[in-house]
Design an enzyme around this catalytic site. Structure first.
Site, mmCIF file in Angstrom:
data_model
loop_
_atom_site.group_PDB
_atom_site.id
_atom_site.type_symbol
_atom_site.label_atom_id
_atom_site.label_comp_id
_atom_site.label_asym_id
_atom_site.label_seq_id
_atom_site.Cartn_x
_atom_site.Cartn_y
_atom_site.Cartn_z
ATOM 1 N N HIS A 20 8.407 24.451 -57.395
ATOM 2 C CA HIS A 20 8.614 25.757 -56.770
ATOM 3 C C HIS A 20 7.808 25.864 -55.482
ATOM 4 C CE1 HIS A 20 7.816 30.234 -56.549
ATOM 5 N NE2 HIS A 20 9.139 30.190 -56.608
ATOM 6 N N GLU A 47 12.188 23.421 -54.582
ATOM 7 C CA GLU A 47 12.663 24.786 -54.326
ATOM 8 C C GLU A 47 12.002 25.308 -53.070
ATOM 9 O OE1 GLU A 47 12.735 29.186 -54.430
ATOM 10 O OE2 GLU A 47 10.991 27.853 -54.391
ATOM 11 N N ASP A 49 12.548 28.506 -49.607
ATOM 12 C CA ASP A 49 13.167 29.724 -49.091
ATOM 13 C C ASP A 49 13.434 29.523 -47.600
ATOM 14 O OD1 ASP A 49 12.162 31.542 -51.537
ATOM 15 O OD2 ASP A 49 10.457 30.407 -50.772
ATOM 16 N N HIS A 62 8.678 31.770 -47.261
ATOM 17 C CA HIS A 62 9.070 32.769 -48.248
ATOM 18 C C HIS A 62 9.105 34.185 -47.700
ATOM 19 C CE1 HIS A 62 8.273 35.725 -51.476
ATOM 20 N NE2 HIS A 62 9.120 34.974 -52.164
#
Length: 255
Positions: A20, A47, A49, A62
């Site tokens: 993550h 993962e 963003d 993020h």
């Protein structure tokens, strides 16, 4: 036991371990340094963003603003790349362009949360141009954003549910009639929300009955990881890369 994957992105022998934001060691989330560390620890699924700068550069980050995570300030959508690239995460590491991460880690598969509507088209353009269909899964809290991406790209694009889709699937698991999008390949969900359980055996069974994998975020405690894997979830996302790998190794499922 994982459900049979509906998309090549999900082709993995057993439950998937996700790093993550690349892991949050030393506060370096979503940096090339974090993803290098994750890859060095054996993580293939990463993962991240994405946001879009004022002049159209797609960055891995993020927050909507630089203030919390970097030594700079300002909203990303209002800043040019020339300024954003000077910021340092935790005062140390630059913010990467997503296309640079894709190029640096050609064996990695990316779960990408598109944080802003403006970032969607540039993200899809990159996927098309670089042929990333089997290497990315698009997610967002906005079900309408993900559904629009699916309409634009068709089944080549792997997508998860947004919040509304997850609510629909949860309602279905409780026996309530609720419309859910048929084109998602996975449900990416918290184990619970506001103290209310989301992932239980009924939820996992309902998802699997629809051919959907269940990916749970963000789980950092070994006991919870074991409990979720016992329920039959198909992936766990964590900030604690060492803990998740140890759990997978203990269960004999680290690949």
């Amino acid at each position: 036991m994982t459900t049979e994957p509906r998309h090549p992105y999900l082709d993995h022998p057993g439950p998937i371990p996700f790093a993550h934001r690349g892991g949050t060691a030393e506060g370096l989330e979503n940096t090339a340094a974090a993803f290098r560390r994750a890859r060095a620890q054996g993580y293939r699924y990463l993962e991240t963003d994405v946001h879009l700068t004022r002049d159209g550069e797609l960055i891995a980050f993020h927050d909507a603003a630089l203030d919390r995570l970097t030594d700079a300030s300002g909203r990303i959508a209002e800043l040019p790349w020339a300024e954003v690239r000077q910021a340092r995460v935790a005062g140390r590491e630059p913010i990467p362009l997503f296309e640079d991460l894709v190029a640096e880690f050609p064996e990695a598969r990316w779960n990408v949360d598109v944080k802003a509507e403006a970032a969607l088209t540039p993200f899809l353009d990159l996927v098309r141009a670089a042929g990333l269909w089997d290497r990315v899964c698009l997610g967002s809290f906005s079900e309408s954003r993900v559904a629009r991406a699916q309409r634009l790209c068709g089944p080549r694009l792997a997508t998860s549910y947004g919040t509304a889709g997850v609510l629909g699937l949860r309602a279905r698991s409780l026996g309530l009639p609720w419309p859910v999008r048929e084109t998602a390949v996975c449900a990416q969900v918290p184990a619970s929300q506001y103290g209310v359980p989301v992932v239980d055996r009924r939820f996992v069974r309902r998802a699997h009955a629809r051919g959907l994998q269940v990916h749970v975020w963000t789980v950092n405690e070994a006991e919870r990881m074991h409990r979720l894997l016992d329920l039959g979830v198909d992936a766990v996302m964590t900030d604690r890369l060492d803990v998740l790998r140890a759990v997978f190794e203990e269960r004999g499922i680290w690949v």
